[in-house]
Design an enzyme around this catalytic site. Structure first.
Site, short mmCIF file in Angstrom:
data_model
loop_
_atom_site.label_atom_id
_atom_site.label_comp_id
_atom_site.label_asym_id
_atom_site.label_seq_id
_atom_site.Cartn_x
_atom_site.Cartn_y
_atom_site.Cartn_z
N ASP A 1 35.53 14.33 -31.08
CA ASP A 1 35.33 14.18 -32.53
C ASP A 1 36.27 13.14 -33.10
O ASP A 1 37.27 12.78 -32.49
CB ASP A 1 35.66 15.51 -33.23
N LYS B 1 32.43 11.95 -36.47
CA LYS B 1 31.81 11.76 -37.77
C LYS B 1 32.90 11.90 -38.81
O LYS B 1 33.64 12.84 -38.77
CB LYS B 1 30.75 12.84 -38.03
N MET C 1 35.51 22.05 -45.90
CA MET C 1 34.59 20.98 -46.32
C MET C 1 34.26 21.07 -47.81
O MET C 1 33.11 20.88 -48.21
CB MET C 1 33.27 21.05 -45.51
N1 SAH Z 1 36.05 23.58 -36.34
C1 SAH Z 1 36.99 23.17 -37.34
C2 SAH Z 1 36.33 22.95 -38.69
C3 SAH Z 1 35.31 21.83 -38.68
S1 SAH Z 1 34.63 21.54 -40.26
C4 SAH Z 1 38.13 24.20 -37.43
O1 SAH Z 1 38.02 25.26 -36.85
O2 SAH Z 1 39.14 23.91 -38.08
C5 SAH Z 1 35.71 20.27 -40.88
C6 SAH Z 1 36.55 20.80 -42.02
O3 SAH Z 1 37.63 21.55 -41.48
C7 SAH Z 1 37.19 19.75 -42.87
O4 SAH Z 1 36.31 19.27 -43.87
C8 SAH Z 1 38.34 20.52 -43.50
O5 SAH Z 1 37.88 21.35 -44.54
C9 SAH Z 1 38.74 21.41 -42.33
N2 SAH Z 1 39.86 20.85 -41.55
C10 SAH Z 1 39.83 20.48 -40.24
N3 SAH Z 1 41.06 20.08 -39.85
C11 SAH Z 1 41.87 20.19 -40.92
C12 SAH Z 1 43.24 19.94 -41.15
N4 SAH Z 1 44.05 19.48 -40.18
N5 SAH Z 1 43.74 20.17 -42.40
C13 SAH Z 1 42.96 20.65 -43.39
N6 SAH Z 1 41.65 20.90 -43.23
C14 SAH Z 1 41.11 20.69 -42.02
#
Ligand code: SAH
Length: 258
Positions: free
Chosen positions: A43, A65, A179
């Site tokens: 990713d 993405k 998100m």
């Molecule tokens: N599978 C991932 C989430 C994917 S959806 C998980 O478990 O964390 C992507 C969303 O995750 C982003 O839009 C944001 O809301 C959140 N996200 C992912 N990494 C982040 C980070 N380091 N800090 C804050 N939000 C994060």
């Protein structure tokens, strides 16, 4: 020599959670699997040092993405994982956070199962847990928050999904919106209309666990304006609930120590 079903190399796929960004939040199992991989589909925002763990001859494919710019659509990613595995490769699908939390890991799993490809999953630290750790917010707390709700602010059409706002507001639990940095005005309006006080403590956190982490404390009533002004470009979460109030002292300590 053409491969018969008996001697055809048997590939497999592993959906691996890479955690929230900081490489040292990878699990030991993730490290082991990354080292074994023949092909890695990764990713956006996967730290380069994580990819450096792979064998030098492992094929690395960026399917990332970011912000609506699609490097590769989900159907193409699903097909690619299946094709490499069917050709005999051990494919690692390296995903941010945990592979089964809002990462469309379920769709990848469906397509691998449909193709009969053996698949395993390595969990990762989801962003909510990383954010809570950074700001020292107990996501659940006896007497303050007895449930925890992960919601998305971004449905398949880009708008806020039709959550059961009344149930969320009435739960008294902590709500973590993934998100949602661009749609939080609508999330907040729905929660307030459903009965959650506008003064409910909220914090938005961008790039949790990374060196460029930032956060903005506020309330359900004012955080959307703050987000609109700051326009965080990195991945951002919004944590809503009384437990956010417990982070204040720690934030102060961190600021004094910085
Ligand atoms: N599978 C991932 C989430 C994917 S959806 C998980 O478990 O964390 C992507 C969303 O995750 C982003 O839009 C944001 O809301 C959140 N996200 C992912 N990494 C982040 C980070 N380091 N800090 C804050 N939000 C994060």
């Amino acid at each position: 020599m053409s491969a018969s079903p008996q001697n055809k190399p048997r590939g497999c796929a592993t959906l691996v959670g890479a955690g929230p960004g900081s490489p040292d939040l990878l699990t030991l199992r993730a490290v082991r699997v990354i080292k074994q991989a023949d092909v890695i589909l990764f990713d956006a925002l996967i730290d380069p040092s994580i990819l450096d763990l792979a064998r030098p001859d492992a094929r690395r494919i960026d399917v990332g993405k970011r912000c609506g710019r699609h490097a590769m659509n989900q159907a193409a990613i699903n097909t690619l994982i299946v094709r490499f595995a069917q050709a005999g490769a051990h494919v690692v699908r390296l995903k941010g956070g945990d592979p089964l939390v809002f990462g469309r890991g379920g769709e990848e799993l469906d397509s691998l199962r449909a193709a009969g490809v053996p698949v395993e999953i390595v969990p990762g630290i989801t962003a909510a847990c990383a954010a809570a750790a950074s700001l020292q917010i107990p996501l659940t707390h006896r007497d303050i928050a007895r449930s925890l709700h992960f919601v998305t602010g971004h449905g398949s059409d880009g708008a806020v999904p039709a959550h059961d706002w009344r149930a969320l507001a009435a739960s008294g639990g902590t709500i973590v919106a993934y998100m949602a940095s661009k749609t939080f005005a609508s999330v907040a309006a729905n929660l307030i209309e459903a009965g959650l006080p506008a003064a409910t403590p909220v914090v938005a956190i961008e790039n949790a666990s990374r060196v460029n982490e930032r956060h903005w404390p506020g309330t359900l009533g004012d955080i959307a304006d703050r987000l609109a002004a700051e326009q965080p470009a990195g991945p951002t979460l919004v944590v809503v609930g009384e437990v956010v109030g417990l982070a204040q002292i720690v934030q102060e300590t961190v600021r004094l120590a910085a």
